[in-house]
Design an enzyme around this catalytic site. Structure first.
Site, PDB file in Angstrom:
ATOM      1  CG  ASP A   1      -1.668   0.950   0.873  1.00 53.48           C
ATOM      2  OD1 ASP A   1      -3.260   0.599   1.735  1.00 53.48           O
ATOM      3  OD2 ASP A   1      -2.301   1.618  -0.021  1.00 53.48           O
ATOM      4  CD1 TRP A   2       0.686   5.220  -3.551  1.00 52.85           C
ATOM      5  CD2 TRP A   2       0.519   3.065  -3.418  1.00 52.85           C
ATOM      6  NE1 TRP A   2       0.974   4.847  -5.081  1.00 52.85           N
ATOM      7  CE2 TRP A   2       0.133   3.849  -5.165  1.00 52.85           C
ATOM      8  CE3 TRP A   2       0.125   2.121  -3.709  1.00 52.85           C
ATOM      9  CZ2 TRP A   2       0.347   3.045  -6.153  1.00 52.85           C
ATOM     10  CZ3 TRP A   2      -0.247   1.448  -4.833  1.00 52.85           C
ATOM     11  CH2 TRP A   2       0.035   2.229  -5.735  1.00 52.85           C
TER      12      TRP A   2
END
Ligand code: GLC
Length: 756
Positions: free
Chosen positions: A229-230
């Site tokens: 995930d970012w």
């Protein structure tokens, strides 16, 4: 493309550069070798593609696109074909826009109605979530565009999501929080998996070898690549080694350099780097070599698809006195700001720049006898008396009233959790007072997660539309006026009160420690076990017609757990308008040595039926339909015994059921030690037989010398004596064998008999 040959030509620096993003949405290119940058973008409810020069936070305007119903709504369709069709449309969109992977679907389980991101997730039930995910992934990837099933794993709260530790026991993790991923990976092979921000049992998901390698690769044979995930990566080298292939968005090259240094210093095997590069390039070249840049993106057609899909999802929760459908000519008051400015999607990374939005008032614009009052403002929580007065006076002059209510953006979103389950005060007040002014009051809800309904007894009808996408207004009209008979079913339970929820005592955790104390008892698994009344149960939903069930047939009354059970049932439309029914199949383990839910959803089929029509619906149940996760075997295990196969209209309304005897083919015994109690020994026939001679030889020593006195019998009843015997550990025999058996001779005997 010969990926291995390409890798052989790369320098270590070039390889490392491919393991993190070049900017928020692109991977890095390697010009020297002709490797282009590839673009990925959110999902999952439409394409959120940012204009070429994305800002460093990835939140500036995205291109105009089509916003489809959110996952909370699409799961309510219980329609695999509908989800696949949605996926195909998303795939076409991505081909048209040259996006190689769309970041979705999101399948985290709805552990509590409080999770701010529940609108983006499918269900409290892992089977339904997995089936929906499999369908949409198949649809998207049929267009040769990748998906990124997310967030792996246990991202069931937004509170402290980047640091919180989800503490989950093994069985709960495998039975509740992983199966949706497992189902999709085994049956649709998403090109990528996105790891979650949080920790799972002490380790960040981004560097959790048990999750990313032992389960994802070794157990489930996942073939694609794992993307973070970012901003979810903590220790990049540890993450890479654990199985995290691509870090997004970018570390500005610093983590690439750390990878190079780790290899140079002998702390990281270059083969691990090569493996990650290979996984990543295989996915992207699969996209590149099958590019279809001339794919059409017909937004108007997709808007129509969004409307049809929304109609499939809406759930009729109440319809007393057949208040719905509305009839032409009736004087209708439409009340609520959401009727003009609908909430139709959630906030955060899934937020789509819709090229068009239909409000209910837009959709009703051509009709007579429709009036409108704002009723409330989404900008404030407190009631506005003037707005309510205006609405009440309009209600008094109308045949029926449609109040359009729901949760404003600020009440639920990615990034934070809800603190309660209430609608805004102004809406509850409005509904109560309007219902007093007009008996025929209908409430339409635009919300991403369950809400309390203190006015439920005062209104005639409730339509749950969830976040129904940009065509929400026309879909709402189609259902309200009966162009389409509602066929959605609740993909999650609606409790009366937050305090009734199973995670109430621990949701959100203390500091960074979130203990999933309720175990497998999530959603209906909890309410049904505890027999807690709910406002509306999982699987519930009404229609404008009615259905009857008959002829439940199992093709056998007994089976082994390595065989399939074939089930069929007839469903008939007993009403006078066409409609769709969701036939739900649950399995109930009648007795088990572990704590199990009363029943669990193991199948569903949606069928269209004309009035009077009967269809036979069939299911095939394999081992997993009966199994639980056994923590000594670390595998799925079916305990021999009786199971009920149940057909339900919801988890609370079983209409037909039949028993089947299932025999386990797995020999599962705990090792026999001096501490094994007699009851457990007797459950192991092989061990009991081996020990029988010894037990027989000791038999006499347990009987009293003479008839025990009344006093003695009062002290040790026969029940107690029996219980003492069955809970007696083998070593206890030593104490009562009058010297015939010693601790050492017992241990040697067990060893000689090969029992421990
Ligand atoms: C966000 C979300 C994830 C999304 C990603 C890119 O933080 O958690 O679902 O795909 O970042 O926007």
């Amino acid at each position: 493309m010969d990926i291995q040959k390409l890798i052989q030509q790369m320098t270590l620096e070039e390889k490392a550069s491919l393991l993190s993003g070049g900017d928020f949405w692109h991977t890095k290119a390697v010009e020297r070798l002709g490797i282009p940058a590839f673009m990925v973008s959110d999902g999952p409810h439409g394409l959120r593609k940012q204009e070429e020069k994305a800002d460093h936070l990835g939140v500036n305007d995205s291109i105009r696109a089509v916003c489809f119903p959110a996952a909370c709504a699409t799961a309510a369709s219980f329609d695999r074909d509908a989800l696949r069709t949605l996926g195909e449309a998303l795939g076409d969109t991505c081909q048209h826009e040259n996006v190689s992977v769309i970041l979705g679907p999101a399948v985290n389980i709805k552990r509590s109605p409080l999770c701010g991101r529940n609108f983006e997730y499918f269900s409290e039930d892992p089977y339904l979530a997995g089936e929906m995910a499999t369908a949409i992934i198949s649809g998207i990837q049929s267009r040769n565009v990748g998906t990124s099933i997310k967030h792996f794993a246990a991202n069931s709260q937004e509170h402290r999501r980047m640091s919180s530790d989800a503490v989950i026991d093994e069985r709960t993790l495998r039975e509740i929080y992983l199966p949706a991923f497992e189902n999709a990976i085994r049956n649709a092979q998403p090109w990528t998996v996105m790891c979650s921000y949080n920790r799972v049992n002490g380790e960040y998901a981004s560097e959790n070898r048990h999750l990313l390698t032992e389960i994802l690769r070794d157990a489930w044979n996942f073939e694609g690549f794992v993307v973070s995930d970012w901003g979810a990566v903590s220790d990049r080298v540890a993450a890479l080694d654990a199985g995290l292939d691509l870090e997004m968005p970018s570390s500005g090259g610093s983590n690439d350099a750390r990878i190079v240094r780790a290899v140079r210093e002998g702390k990281l095997d270059e083969a691990v780097v090569d493996r990650a590069v290979s996984r990543i390039l295989r996915v992207f070249y699969r996209y590149l070599e099958n590019r279809k840049p001339d794919t059409e993106w017909d937004m108007a057609a997709q808007h129509e698809l969004a409307r049809k899909l929304a109609c499939e999802c809406m759930i009729l929760l109440k319809n007393d006195m057949h208040t719905l459908p509305l009839k032409a000519g009736e004087k209708i008051a439409v009340i609520g700001e959401f009727a003009k400015k609908p909430r139709y999607q959630g906030g955060g990374s899934s937020h789509i720049n819709s090229f068009r939005v239909d409000s209910l008032m837009d959709a009703l614009s051509g009709m007579n006898n429709i009036s409108y009052a704002q009723g409330y403002s989404t900008e404030q929580d407190d009631p506005d008396d003037a707005l309510i007065q205006e609405a009440v006076s309009l209600a008094k002059q109308s045949d029926k009233v449609v109040v359009v209510a729901g949760l404003p953006d600020s009440f639920e979103s990615e990034g934070y959790d809800r603190t309660h389950m209430r609608l805004p005060k102004c809406q509850n007040e409005l509904i109560t007072r309007v219902a007093s002014a007009c008996a025929n009051t209908i409430v339409v809800l635009y919300n991403g997660s369950p809400v309390e309904m203190p006015w439920i007894g005062r209104v005639r009808a409730v339509l749950e539309a969830y976040l129904a996408g940009q065509a929400v207004g026309s879909a709402t009209r189609d259902i309200l006026y009966g162009q389409v008979s509602p066929s959605g079913r609740l993909p999650e339970s609606f409790p009366y009160h937050l305090e009734d929820t199973s995670a109430f005592l621990s949701y959100g955790g203390e500091g960074d420690r979130a203990v999933y104390a309720e175990g497998v008892f999530v959603g209906y698994r909890y309410y049904d076990k505890k027999r807690i009344d709910v406002l509306f149960p999982f699987g519930y939903g009404l229609s404008y017609t009615s259905f009857a069930y008959s002829d439940l047939v199992l093709d056998r009354e007994s089976m082994r757990d390595d065989e399939d059970l074939h089930v069929s049932v007839n469903v008939t439309n007993t009403g006078d308008v066409p409609g769709k029914e969701v036939v739900q199949l649950y399995v109930a383990d009648r007795e088990s040595s572990v704590f199990r839910p009363v029943r669990e959803l193991r199948g569903f089929e949606k069928v269209f039926l004309n009035p009077g029509e009967t269809r036979t619906v069939s299911f095939t149940l394999g081992k997993r339909a009966f199994a639980y996760w056994d923590t000594t075997l670390h595998d799925w295990y079916v305990e021999s015994g009786s199971f009920a196969v149940q057909i339900g209209r919801s988890s609370r309304e079983i209409v037909l059921e039949k028993e089947v005897e299932v025999e386990s083919t797995t020999v599962r015994h705990d090792p026999i030690t001096v501490n094994t109690i007699m009851m457990d020994l007797m459950r192991n026939p092989e061990a009991a037989a081996k020990l029988k001679p010894v037990l027989d030889s000791l038999q006499g020593t347990f009987e009293g010398e003479q008839e025990s006195s009344d006093a003695a019998q009062e002290a040790v009843s026969s029940e107690m004596a029996a219980a003492m015997m069955k809970y007696m550990p083998l070593r206890g025999l030593v104490s009562f064998s009058d010297g015939k058996l010693t601790y050492d001779s017992l241990k040697k005997m067990l060893s000689d008999l090969g029992l421990s």
